[in-house]
Design an enzyme around this catalytic site. Structure first.
Site, PDB file in Angstrom:
ATOM      1  CB  CYS A 129      -0.852   0.071   1.157  1.00  0.00           C
ATOM      2  SG  CYS A 129      -2.027   1.487   1.396  1.00  0.00           S
ATOM      3  CB  CYS A 132      -0.844   2.466   3.943  1.00  0.00           C
ATOM      4  SG  CYS A 132      -2.041   1.989   3.291  1.00  0.00           S
ATOM      5  CG  ASP A 133       3.061   1.140   4.275  1.00  0.00           C
ATOM      6  OD1 ASP A 133       2.605   1.486   5.454  1.00  0.00           O
ATOM      7  OD2 ASP A 133       3.055  -0.270   4.101  1.00  0.00           O
TER       8      ASP A 133
END
Ligand code: NAP
Length: 302
Positions: A129, A132-133
Site C-alpha cells: 500500500c 499507507c507506507d
C-alpha cells in the site's frame, strides 16, 4: 429475516445499501472493517469518477458511506465465516458465533492484494500500500513491482516522496492505461526495469535489496523499500460450492449480478468483468438491488 444482506462495504456494497434503502427493503451491510469503505480508502486520488475530478480516494469512500448512512442503511460490523442456503434463503454464520438470515444476498466482498512469494518477501519494508507506507521513504530509493494501473499509480505517487523509484515489471510492456504510462515516462525519478522477474528480497532485518532475473542474468537493485502491486485475489472463499467461480476465483455473473445461485448476486471487483473501477463497482451495486427486487417479487429470472 432481512430482504437483502449485503456483504462488503466498498463502493459496490455501499451503493447497494443506498438503492436498497431507497427501495424500502429490509437490508443490512455486513462489514469486516469498522466504518469501512473498501480499497478506495487507500487510493490517493481518483481522476476518473464522473463529476468529481481529482477527488481523494478516502474522501470519495467517506462520501459513499455517509450517503448510505444518511439514507438509513443498517450496518453490522462482523466477519462472515460461512454461508448456507436453503429454501428459506441464506444463513450467515459469523466469526463471533452470531448468525444472520436473509432472503437474498448481494456479495460485494472485493479483492485482496496478491502477495509476493519469493524468499525474503516477509521482511519489513515490503509493502502492498503506497498511500499507507509511502511517507516512510522520503528521499529514499524504492521499487514498485508490477505493470498494471496500480503499479504505475503507486510509482507516480512515490515519485513525489522518494528520491528514486524503480518500476520493476516482468515483461517488456506495461498493461496499465496509456495516460498512466505517459505520466510515468515523463517522470524523471521513475526508472523502468523491464523484463525483470523478482527472485529474492535481500536484507538482514529489513529490505536492503531486490534480486532480479533479467534476460537470464541476475541483477541486484539496492534499495530501502519495495511496493508490490502485482494484482489482486478475489475474496470468494465463502462462495465455494455455493456459486460458480471462474478459473481465477471470480464469481461468474453478468451486469445484472445474477450468479448460478438464485437469490445470490455479485457486485464489484469480485465479479467477472472487463473493467474493475469505482464507476463499474457502483453500477454493479445498483444493478444487483434491481435484480434482487425482482427476485424478491418472485419474478422469473434467467
Ligand atoms: P493487474 O492489472 O492484474 O496487474 C498486475 C500486474 O502485476 C501485471 O502487470 C502482472 O504482470 C504483474 N504480476 C502479477 N503477478 C506477478 C508476480 N508474481 N511477479 C511479478 N509481477 C506480477 O492488477 P492491478 O494493477 O492491481 O489492477 C487490478 C484492476 O484494477 C485492473 O482491472 C485495473 O484496471 C483496475 N485499476 C484501475 C485503476 C484506475 O483506473 N485508476 C487503478 C488501479 C487499478 P503481467 O502484466 O505480465 O501479467
Amino acid at each position: 429475516m432481512y430482504d437483502i444482506i449485503i456483504i462488503g462495504s466498498g463502493p459496490a456494497g455501499l451503493t447497494a445499501a443506498i438503492y436498497a434503502s431507497r427501495a424500502g427493503l429490509r437490508a443490512v451491510v455486513v462489514e469486516k472493517d469498522t466504518m469501512g469503505a473498501g480499497q478506495i480508502s487507500v487510493t490517493e486520488q481518483v481522476d476518473n469518477y464522473p463529476g468529481l475530478p481529482h477527488i481523494g480516494g478516502y474522501e470519495l469512500g467517506e462520501a459513499f458511506r455517509e450517503h448510505a448512512q444518511g439514507m438509513g442503511a443498517g450496518f453490522c460490523e462482523n466477519e462472515v465465516e460461512a454461508i448456507a442456503a436453503d429454501a428459506a434463503g441464506f444463513h450467515l454464520a459469523m466469526t463471533d458465533g452470531t448468525a444472520l438470515s436473509g432472503k437474498s444476498v448481494i456479495y460485494a466482498a472485493g479483492t485482496s492484494y496478491r502477495r509476493l512469494s519469493v524468499p525474503g518477501s516477509q521482511l519489513p519494508g515490503v509493502s502492498y500500500c503506497a498511500t499507507c507506507d509511502g511517507a516512510f521513504y522520503a528521499g529514499k530509493t524504492v521499487a514498485v513491482i508490477g505493470g498494471g494501473d496500480t503499479a504505475l499509480e503507486d510509482a507516480l505517487y512515490l515519485s513525489h516522496i522518494a528520491k528514486q523509484v524503480y518500476l520493476v515489471h516482468r515483461r517488456d510492456t506495461f498493461r496499465a492505461n496509456a495516460s498512466l504510462q505517459a505520466a510515468a515516462a515523463q517522470t524523471e525519478n521513475i526508472t523502468p526495469v523491464l523484463c525483470a522477474v523478482p527472485t529474492e528480497v535481500v536484507g538482514e532485518k529489513r529490505v536492503e535489496a531486490l534480486k532480479l532475473l533479467r534476460n537470464e542474468k541476475e541483477e541486484t537493485l539496492v534499495l530501502d523499500g519495495i511496493f508490490a502491486a502485482i494484482g489482486s485475489i478475489p475474496n470468494t472463499d465463502l462462495l465455494k460450492g455455493l456459486a460458480d467461480l471462474d478459473a481465477s476465483g471470480y464469481v461468474i455473473a453478468g451486469e445484472d449480478g445474477l450468479t448460478s445461485r438464485p437469490g445470490l448476486f455479485a457486485a464489484g471487483d469480485v465479479r467477472t468483468k472487463p473493467l474493475r473501477q469505482v464507476v463499474t463497482a457502483v453500477a454493479d451495486g445498483a444493478n444487483c438491488v434491481a435484480s434482487a427486487e425482482k427476485y424478491l417479487l418472485g419474478m422469473v429470472m434467467k
